[in-house]
Write a protein that holds these residues in place. Structure first.
Motif, PDB file in Angstrom:
ATOM      1  N   TRP A  17       0.892  -1.205  -0.020  1.00 29.27           N
ATOM      2  CA  TRP A  17       0.071  -0.109  -0.115  1.00 29.27           C
ATOM      3  C   TRP A  17       0.768   1.180   0.090  1.00 29.27           C
ATOM      4  O   TRP A  17       0.256   2.385  -0.153  1.00 29.27           O
ATOM      5  CB  TRP A  17      -1.017  -0.144   1.204  1.00 29.27           C
ATOM      6  N   GLU A  18       2.161   1.338   0.273  1.00 33.06           N
ATOM      7  CA  GLU A  18       2.943   2.144   0.189  1.00 33.06           C
ATOM      8  C   GLU A  18       3.603   2.498  -1.242  1.00 33.06           C
ATOM      9  O   GLU A  18       3.462   1.733  -2.171  1.00 33.06           O
ATOM     10  CB  GLU A  18       4.316   2.009   1.100  1.00 33.06           C
ATOM     11  N   PRO A  19       4.046   3.843  -1.315  1.00 32.55           N
ATOM     12  CA  PRO A  19       4.514   4.066  -2.830  1.00 32.55           C
ATOM     13  C   PRO A  19       5.748   3.770  -3.086  1.00 32.55           C
ATOM     14  O   PRO A  19       6.675   4.604  -3.066  1.00 32.55           O
ATOM     15  CB  PRO A  19       4.315   5.908  -2.873  1.00 32.55           C
ATOM     16  N   LEU A  20       5.762   2.416  -3.129  1.00 33.68           N
ATOM     17  CA  LEU A  20       7.197   1.990  -3.412  1.00 33.68           C
ATOM     18  C   LEU A  20       7.955   2.266  -4.725  1.00 33.68           C
ATOM     19  O   LEU A  20       7.034   2.087  -5.782  1.00 33.68           O
ATOM     20  CB  LEU A  20       7.218   0.392  -3.063  1.00 33.68           C
ATOM     21  N   THR A  21       9.083   2.482  -4.623  1.00 34.17           N
ATOM     22  CA  THR A  21       9.655   3.113  -6.406  1.00 34.17           C
ATOM     23  C   THR A  21      10.622   1.698  -6.473  1.00 34.17           C
ATOM     24  O   THR A  21      11.466   1.114  -5.593  1.00 34.17           O
ATOM     25  CB  THR A  21      10.045   4.200  -6.129  1.00 34.17           C
ATOM     26  N   SER A  66     -14.922  -9.962   0.730  1.00 33.63           N
ATOM     27  CA  SER A  66     -14.865 -10.578   1.867  1.00 33.63           C
ATOM     28  C   SER A  66     -15.335  -8.999   2.753  1.00 33.63           C
ATOM     29  O   SER A  66     -15.569  -9.183   4.159  1.00 33.63           O
ATOM     30  CB  SER A  66     -13.552 -10.775   2.570  1.00 33.63           C
ATOM     31  N   THR A  67     -15.489  -7.587   2.414  1.00 34.30           N
ATOM     32  CA  THR A  67     -15.775  -6.658   3.122  1.00 34.30           C
ATOM     33  C   THR A  67     -16.760  -5.736   2.472  1.00 34.30           C
ATOM     34  O   THR A  67     -17.146  -6.105   1.229  1.00 34.30           O
ATOM     35  CB  THR A  67     -14.838  -5.817   3.369  1.00 34.30           C
ATOM     36  N   SER A  68     -17.549  -4.933   3.062  1.00 32.87           N
ATOM     37  CA  SER A  68     -18.441  -4.140   2.497  1.00 32.87           C
ATOM     38  C   SER A  68     -17.765  -2.594   2.110  1.00 32.87           C
ATOM     39  O   SER A  68     -18.438  -1.605   2.219  1.00 32.87           O
ATOM     40  CB  SER A  68     -19.674  -3.883   3.415  1.00 32.87           C
ATOM     41  N   LEU A  69     -16.542  -2.498   1.955  1.00 38.38           N
ATOM     42  CA  LEU A  69     -15.969  -1.406   1.775  1.00 38.38           C
ATOM     43  C   LEU A  69     -16.340  -0.836   0.292  1.00 38.38           C
ATOM     44  O   LEU A  69     -16.413  -1.567  -0.463  1.00 38.38           O
ATOM     45  CB  LEU A  69     -14.197  -1.333   1.962  1.00 38.38           C
ATOM     46  N   THR A  70     -16.227   0.656   0.460  1.00 34.18           N
ATOM     47  CA  THR A  70     -16.670   0.685  -1.126  1.00 34.18           C
ATOM     48  C   THR A  70     -15.394   0.712  -2.072  1.00 34.18           C
ATOM     49  O   THR A  70     -14.342   0.671  -1.476  1.00 34.18           O
ATOM     50  CB  THR A  70     -16.891   2.355  -1.242  1.00 34.18           C
ATOM     51  N   VAL A  71     -15.537   0.812  -3.385  1.00 37.07           N
ATOM     52  CA  VAL A  71     -14.269   0.586  -4.199  1.00 37.07           C
ATOM     53  C   VAL A  71     -13.378   1.834  -3.983  1.00 37.07           C
ATOM     54  O   VAL A  71     -12.288   1.663  -4.263  1.00 37.07           O
ATOM     55  CB  VAL A  71     -14.918   0.806  -5.826  1.00 37.07           C
ATOM     56  N   ALA A  72     -14.082   3.073  -3.738  1.00 34.69           N
ATOM     57  CA  ALA A  72     -13.201   4.179  -3.462  1.00 34.69           C
ATOM     58  C   ALA A  72     -12.162   3.939  -2.019  1.00 34.69           C
ATOM     59  O   ALA A  72     -10.823   4.334  -2.338  1.00 34.69           O
ATOM     60  CB  ALA A  72     -13.812   5.534  -3.070  1.00 34.69           C
ATOM     61  N   ASP A  73     -12.726   3.372  -1.127  1.00 35.11           N
ATOM     62  CA  ASP A  73     -12.082   3.115   0.152  1.00 35.11           C
ATOM     63  C   ASP A  73     -11.008   2.011  -0.358  1.00 35.11           C
ATOM     64  O   ASP A  73      -9.850   2.209   0.197  1.00 35.11           O
ATOM     65  CB  ASP A  73     -12.937   2.486   1.101  1.00 35.11           C
ATOM     66  N   ILE A  74     -11.394   1.037  -0.925  1.00 30.27           N
ATOM     67  CA  ILE A  74     -10.457  -0.113  -1.201  1.00 30.27           C
ATOM     68  C   ILE A  74      -9.307   0.415  -2.177  1.00 30.27           C
ATOM     69  O   ILE A  74      -8.228  -0.033  -2.069  1.00 30.27           O
ATOM     70  CB  ILE A  74     -11.177  -1.391  -1.979  1.00 30.27           C
ATOM     71  N   SER A  75      -9.642   1.392  -3.084  1.00 29.82           N
ATOM     72  CA  SER A  75      -8.685   1.598  -4.005  1.00 29.82           C
ATOM     73  C   SER A  75      -7.524   2.583  -2.815  1.00 29.82           C
ATOM     74  O   SER A  75      -6.178   2.187  -3.495  1.00 29.82           O
ATOM     75  CB  SER A  75      -9.027   2.489  -5.067  1.00 29.82           C
ATOM     76  N   VAL A  76      -7.878   3.111  -1.957  1.00 28.21           N
ATOM     77  CA  VAL A  76      -6.911   3.988  -1.126  1.00 28.21           C
ATOM     78  C   VAL A  76      -6.080   2.990  -0.390  1.00 28.21           C
ATOM     79  O   VAL A  76      -4.949   2.911  -0.234  1.00 28.21           O
ATOM     80  CB  VAL A  76      -7.700   4.942  -0.277  1.00 28.21           C
ATOM     81  N   GLY A  79      -3.151   1.402  -2.154  1.00 28.04           N
ATOM     82  CA  GLY A  79      -2.002   2.189  -2.632  1.00 28.04           C
ATOM     83  C   GLY A  79      -2.447   3.142  -3.951  1.00 28.04           C
ATOM     84  O   GLY A  79      -1.527   3.576  -4.423  1.00 28.04           O
ATOM     85  N   TYR A  80      -3.616   3.114  -4.266  1.00 28.29           N
ATOM     86  CA  TYR A  80      -3.999   4.073  -5.335  1.00 28.29           C
ATOM     87  C   TYR A  80      -4.429   5.297  -4.720  1.00 28.29           C
ATOM     88  O   TYR A  80      -5.363   5.365  -4.082  1.00 28.29           O
ATOM     89  CB  TYR A  80      -5.141   3.432  -6.114  1.00 28.29           C
ATOM     90  N   SER A  81      -4.099   6.290  -5.461  1.00 34.58           N
ATOM     91  CA  SER A  81      -4.540   7.689  -5.076  1.00 34.58           C
ATOM     92  C   SER A  81      -5.699   8.124  -5.911  1.00 34.58           C
ATOM     93  O   SER A  81      -6.422   8.971  -5.656  1.00 34.58           O
ATOM     94  CB  SER A  81      -3.396   8.780  -5.417  1.00 34.58           C
ATOM     95  N   SER A  82      -5.968   7.466  -7.275  1.00 34.59           N
ATOM     96  CA  SER A  82      -7.103   7.877  -7.819  1.00 34.59           C
ATOM     97  C   SER A  82      -7.952   6.585  -8.078  1.00 34.59           C
ATOM     98  O   SER A  82      -7.416   5.458  -8.550  1.00 34.59           O
ATOM     99  CB  SER A  82      -6.641   8.376  -9.307  1.00 34.59           C
ATOM    100  N   THR A  83      -9.396   6.800  -7.684  1.00 31.00           N
ATOM    101  CA  THR A  83     -10.207   5.491  -7.846  1.00 31.00           C
ATOM    102  C   THR A  83     -10.495   5.092  -9.488  1.00 31.00           C
ATOM    103  O   THR A  83     -10.560   3.997  -9.608  1.00 31.00           O
ATOM    104  CB  THR A  83     -11.762   5.762  -7.280  1.00 31.00           C
ATOM    105  N   GLY A  84     -10.381   6.271  -9.973  1.00 32.55           N
ATOM    106  CA  GLY A  84     -10.598   5.903 -11.514  1.00 32.55           C
ATOM    107  C   GLY A  84      -9.316   5.230 -12.150  1.00 32.55           C
ATOM    108  O   GLY A  84      -9.555   4.139 -12.623  1.00 32.55           O
ATOM    109  N   SER A  85      -7.967   5.434 -11.838  1.00 32.55           N
ATOM    110  CA  SER A  85      -6.802   4.532 -12.091  1.00 32.55           C
ATOM    111  C   SER A  85      -7.131   3.297 -11.726  1.00 32.55           C
ATOM    112  O   SER A  85      -6.758   2.315 -12.387  1.00 32.55           O
ATOM    113  CB  SER A  85      -5.649   5.153 -11.811  1.00 32.55           C
ATOM    114  N   PHE A  86      -7.576   2.755 -10.330  1.00 33.62           N
ATOM    115  CA  PHE A  86      -7.713   1.746  -9.852  1.00 33.62           C
ATOM    116  C   PHE A  86      -8.638   0.896 -10.534  1.00 33.62           C
ATOM    117  O   PHE A  86      -8.459  -0.356 -10.791  1.00 33.62           O
ATOM    118  CB  PHE A  86      -8.076   1.790  -8.191  1.00 33.62           C
ATOM    119  N   THR A  87      -9.776   1.468 -10.794  1.00 32.35           N
ATOM    120  CA  THR A  87     -10.942   0.800 -11.798  1.00 32.35           C
ATOM    121  C   THR A  87     -10.372   0.317 -13.145  1.00 32.35           C
ATOM    122  O   THR A  87     -10.634  -0.817 -13.275  1.00 32.35           O
ATOM    123  CB  THR A  87     -11.911   1.826 -11.662  1.00 32.35           C
TER     124      THR A  87
END
Length: 254
Positions: A17-21, A66-76, A79-87
């Protein structure tokens, strides 16, 4: 030098989840980033960036089911800063959108959404001439472990088991398989099943048995014959992402 790659893989799995480079992973291995990139790719078959993305999306798949988290919450969380990019990335690599994939856990067994590329159309409903494919792949499946489910065998455009196959089938191991109607091009053949290693203690939970062959070059009306041996997935392989592999298993054929 494989221990350097194994350390990097462990870092990716523990801190995905970290911004590993690439620079950070190379520094932790105390080698240049160019040498690290070549070494990592040689050992795992993919770049560190693709491995990291696969681990993130595998965790996203788990959270969606396994959870009811929203797609936006899961994307964060992965490790994604943008829900659109994650989707977009999830849909490309898994073969279903996050919302469609979540329905896998809500569907009635046997009625789960299934990736169905045009090439996989039934024989009595062939694709139009412009999309007609030309080759096929046949072969024999074997396994170093005990196979406890049908084997999914598919032709993909990546050496990672991601996205939607251009042709796929269920088979048994040991047994034969046929993958028809494959367009001319360069492909990878993946096989996966649930099974158990011969040395595993009794009562051990099943684990994935996998195999990858390629690149396989299909040209003209040819039939390529392959021998595929399934074995337990080790630390060098990125997670299995294709939604096809998450379909409800059907009963083992006699």
């Amino acid at each position: 030098m494989e221990h350097l790659v194994q350390h990097a893989v462990t870092t990716i799995r523990e801190r995905f989840w970290e911004p590993l480079t690439l620079d950070e992973l190379a520094r932790s291995a105390m080698v240049s980033k160019y040498y690290f990139l070549r070494l990592f790719t040689r050992v795992t078959g993919v770049t560190p960036g693709r491995f990291l993305c696969a681990v993130r999306l595998q965790e996203a798949k788990r959270l969606l089911l396994s959870t009811s988290l929203t797609v936006a919450d899961i994307s964060v969380r992965v490790g994604y800063s943008s829900t659109g990019s994650f989707t977009r990335r999830f849909t490309e690599w898994v073969g279903l959108s996050p919302t469609q994939y979540r329905k896998l856990s809500l569907a009635v067994p046997g009625d789960k959404p299934e990736p169905a590329p045009p090439e996989a159309a039934p024989a009595d409903n062939p694709p139009p001439p412009a999309a007609r494919t030309t080759g096929s792949v046949t072969g024999v499946l074997r396994s170093t472990g005990t196979v406890l489910s049908p084997v999914y065998v598919g032709v993909f455009d990546s050496n990672m088991l991601q996205g939607t196959p251009v042709s796929w089938t269920n088979a048994c191991a040991p047994g034969r398989f046929t993958l028809p109607r494959i367009a001319a091009g360069t492909w990878y053949v993946h096989a996966v099943a649930q099974g158990r290693h011969p040395d595993s203690p009794a009562g051990t939970e099943p684990t994935p048995l996998t195999a990858t062959l390629g690149p396989v070059r299909v040209k003209g009306e040819t039939a390529h014959r392959l021998d595929i041996t399934l074995s337990p997935q080790d630390w060098t392989r990125p997670p299995i992402l294709s939604a096809l592999m998450d379909l409800e298993p059907q009963p083992m054929a006699a």
